[in-house]
Design an enzyme around this catalytic site. Structure first.
Site, mmCIF file in Angstrom:
data_model
loop_
_atom_site.group_PDB
_atom_site.id
_atom_site.type_symbol
_atom_site.label_atom_id
_atom_site.label_comp_id
_atom_site.label_asym_id
_atom_site.label_seq_id
_atom_site.Cartn_x
_atom_site.Cartn_y
_atom_site.Cartn_z
ATOM 1 N N CYS A 1 -10.297 3.818 10.703
ATOM 2 C CA CYS A 1 -10.891 2.662 11.359
ATOM 3 C C CYS A 1 -11.749 1.828 10.436
ATOM 4 O O CYS A 1 -11.928 2.137 9.263
ATOM 5 C CB CYS A 1 -11.775 3.137 12.510
ATOM 6 N N GLY B 1 -7.524 -1.336 11.350
ATOM 7 C CA GLY B 1 -7.200 -0.824 12.674
ATOM 8 C C GLY B 1 -6.774 -1.930 13.609
ATOM 9 O O GLY B 1 -7.489 -2.921 13.755
ATOM 10 N N GLY C 1 -13.244 7.803 10.047
ATOM 11 C CA GLY C 1 -13.053 9.092 9.382
ATOM 12 C C GLY C 1 -12.505 10.106 10.349
ATOM 13 O O GLY C 1 -12.038 9.759 11.436
ATOM 14 N N TYR D 1 -3.770 1.933 -1.072
ATOM 15 C CA TYR D 1 -3.107 1.301 0.067
ATOM 16 C C TYR D 1 -4.046 0.680 1.100
ATOM 17 O O TYR D 1 -3.819 -0.425 1.578
ATOM 18 C CB TYR D 1 -2.214 2.336 0.776
HETATM 19 P P1 AMP Z 1 7.233 5.780 4.630
HETATM 20 O O1 AMP Z 1 8.164 4.779 5.165
HETATM 21 O O2 AMP Z 1 6.911 6.838 5.631
HETATM 22 O O3 AMP Z 1 7.649 6.355 3.326
HETATM 23 O O4 AMP Z 1 5.856 5.034 4.378
HETATM 24 C C1 AMP Z 1 5.608 4.332 3.206
HETATM 25 C C2 AMP Z 1 5.125 2.952 3.522
HETATM 26 O O5 AMP Z 1 3.996 3.023 4.390
HETATM 27 C C3 AMP Z 1 4.704 2.226 2.281
HETATM 28 O O6 AMP Z 1 5.291 0.940 2.316
HETATM 29 C C4 AMP Z 1 3.194 2.128 2.349
HETATM 30 O O7 AMP Z 1 2.753 0.833 1.983
HETATM 31 C C5 AMP Z 1 2.868 2.398 3.788
HETATM 32 N N1 AMP Z 1 1.748 3.356 3.934
HETATM 33 C C6 AMP Z 1 1.281 4.247 3.044
HETATM 34 N N2 AMP Z 1 0.245 4.965 3.549
HETATM 35 C C7 AMP Z 1 0.062 4.507 4.799
HETATM 36 C C8 AMP Z 1 -0.858 4.812 5.851
HETATM 37 N N3 AMP Z 1 -1.776 5.743 5.709
HETATM 38 N N4 AMP Z 1 -0.767 4.137 6.994
HETATM 39 C C9 AMP Z 1 0.167 3.187 7.158
HETATM 40 N N5 AMP Z 1 1.067 2.850 6.216
HETATM 41 C C10 AMP Z 1 1.026 3.480 5.049
#
Ligand code: AMP
Ligand code: SF4
Length: 470
Positions: free
Chosen positions: A6, A41, A116, A255
């Site tokens: 958040c 968020g 958190g 990220y």
């Molecule tokens: P995935 O499709 O599951 O491999 O997710 C990777 C994608 O999600 C990448 O394009 C990242 O930019 C994004 N990403 C990485 N970490 C997070 C996160 N904690 N929450 C949301 N998106 C994420």
């Protein structure tokens, strides 16, 4: 398990009768602050305000500009206000979990906003339930608020310290009593939190980008294990826990945070640009263009281009009105989500050898879809470059990075992942160069999802839950 990824924001205005010292009045300043933190968020938003006597609160599901209108903001009266934006995770998308949490205590009404995740929330919740305390929602934040409310300590600040001593995990808190604004960072400072100043007001925020929107001057980060209290006498600080190492989440740099923010002294854009440069040194390839997975991959792609001298071009257009892929609850919608969100520029990629830079591969869904999209758009070769190391372990501190069973790098080799995402080549940034890019000592970073070294020990029972269940 319920996670809290958040953003928090708070304002204390020393001129209760004048809106002049805040560019937009009180609650409205928090509204703008939350607006700048919207990337942290998109599920719910809320603001609580105090005029020194009464605490009022407005919160609902949706984006900041959907939750608040002029009338709602006008009802939030007072010179102190805190706000919250909440990230969506499976099964928790309900109004009961929206924040701030407002609770009546013997110290008066308090409002609390949390970023958190407590790793011992379930135990603390059960302890409270055994004492006859009931809960409205399922958030960790309600647990913290209830612990403060049931403390036997005479004074509010002692009750807060007493509560924090029992909380294990990641928490950056904005708390408001009737006459105080309080900022708290956990003993490792896993989630960011900073202090800003306007002419006659103090501001606290998850990220500096929200100070900028109000024209507030950055004062400093809240230190790990620090409590900062702002009241009519000004700002004071106390350290309640100073034995632990600082360990800010490296994924904030990779990220999560906005590139225009500065966290613990390091600008996020600069860090990402350097990740891209190191990535190009570690994994060079002969290609015609470098492109990013927008938007979090853009600074690293620019760094890759600067280092490799391969031109940076836009190859994918993002629909800005779709939330982050991860907020979609099911795998099915997640799969669709990539197409909903991204569309290739066919004329830009046709016939070319393309390098695509993204910040991370979690489940592999996004990369697989994007490689296909770019190939279908006519690219001759598609080379995937990732500006962080393989994500091997789940996060227990508030970032939604899936269970171990879902983490593709925990289950496949790099070559296995390359085959799965159907790329011509795949290269990840090394941990060593990620740390160099962030420019903070490794001991001051949480790297647990990459190297398994959790700064707060994770009970085995919890680890096994995250290992085996989705
Ligand atoms: P995935 O499709 O599951 O491999 O997710 C990777 C994608 O999600 C990448 O394009 C990242 O930019 C994004 N990403 C990485 N970490 C997070 C996160 N904690 N929450 C949301 N998106 C994420
Ligand atoms: Fe951040 Fe990873 Fe640590 Fe979680 S485990 S706080 S995502 S570095």
């Amino acid at each position: 398990m319920l996670r809290e990824d958040c953003g928090v924001f708070g304002v204390y205005n020393f001129q209760p009768d004048s809106a002049a010292c805040l560019p937009a009045g009180r609650a409205k300043s928090v509204y703008y602050g939350l607006f700048a933190l919207q990337h942290r968020g998109q599920e719910s938003a809320g603001i609580a305000a105090s005029d020194g006597q009464h605490v009022s609160c407005h919160k609902n599901m949706g984006l900041v500009n959907q939750v608040f209108d002029e009338a709602a903001l006008a009802r939030l009266k007072g010179h102190i206000a805190i706000g919250h934006v909440r990230y969506s995770t499976t099964g928790s998308s309900v109004i009961e979990n929206a924040q701030p949490i407002v609770i009546d205590t013997r110290y008066g009404t308090i409002a609390l906003a949390h970023n958190g995740n407590l790793i011992n929330a379930a135990i603390l919740r059960q302890d409270l339930k055994d004492k006859g305390i009931s809960f409205v929602g399922a958030s960790d934040s309600e647990v913290i608020a209830s612990m403060i409310a049931t403390s036997k300590k005479e004074d509010f600040e002692e009750a807060l310290v007493d509560t924090l001593k029992h909380c294990k995990g990641a928490y950056s808190l904005a708390i408001m009593t009737r006459d105080k604004l309080i900022a708290v960072r956990d003993p490792h400072g896993i989630r960011p939190l900073c202090i800003g100043k306007l002419d006659k007001a103090y501001v606290i925020s998850s990220e500096t980008c929200a100070l900028d929107i109000l024209g507030a001057q950055f004062v400093r980060d809240v230190a790990n294990g620090e409590i900062v209290v702002v009241d009519k006498d000004g700002l004071r600080s106390r350290t309640w826990q100073m034995d632990e190492r600082e360990a800010i989440c490296v994924f904030e740099y990779v990220y999560f945070a906005r590139p225009d923010s500065v966290l613990n002294g390091r600008n996020v854009y600069e860090a990402r640009f350097h990740m891209g440069k190191y990535l190009a040194k570690e994994h060079p390839v002969e290609a015609d263009m470098v492109m990013a997975v927008p938007e979090s991959g853009v600074p690293a792609a620019m760094g890759y281009s600067a280092e490799s001298k391969i031109p940076y071009e836009e190859g994918l257009i993002k629909n800005r009105y779709v939330g982050r892929t991860f907020i979609q609850p099911s795998q099915e919608i997640r799969d669709l989500g990539v197409r909903l969100k991204l569309n290739p520029i066919r004329d830009a990629v046709r016939g070319k050898k393309v390098v695509i830079v993204d910040d991370s591969i979690i489940r592999g869904t996004t990369s697989r879809q994007i490689v296909r999209l770019i190939r279908e758009a006519g690219a001759r070769e598609v080379h995937m470059r990732v500006s962080s190391p393989p994500n091997l372990n789940p996060c227990f501190y508030g970032i939604d990075t899936a269970t171990k069973a879902e983490l593709i790098a925990a289950n496949l080799s790099v070559e296995g992942i390359r085959k799965y995402i159907e790329a011509d080549s795949l290269g990840y940034l090394s941990l060593k160069n990620l740390i160099k890019s962030v420019s903070l000592p490794a001991k001051n970073l949480c790297l647990a999802c990459l190297n398994g070294e959790y700064p707060v020990r994770i009970p085995e029972r919890m680890q096994s839950l995250k290992l085996f269940f989705s």
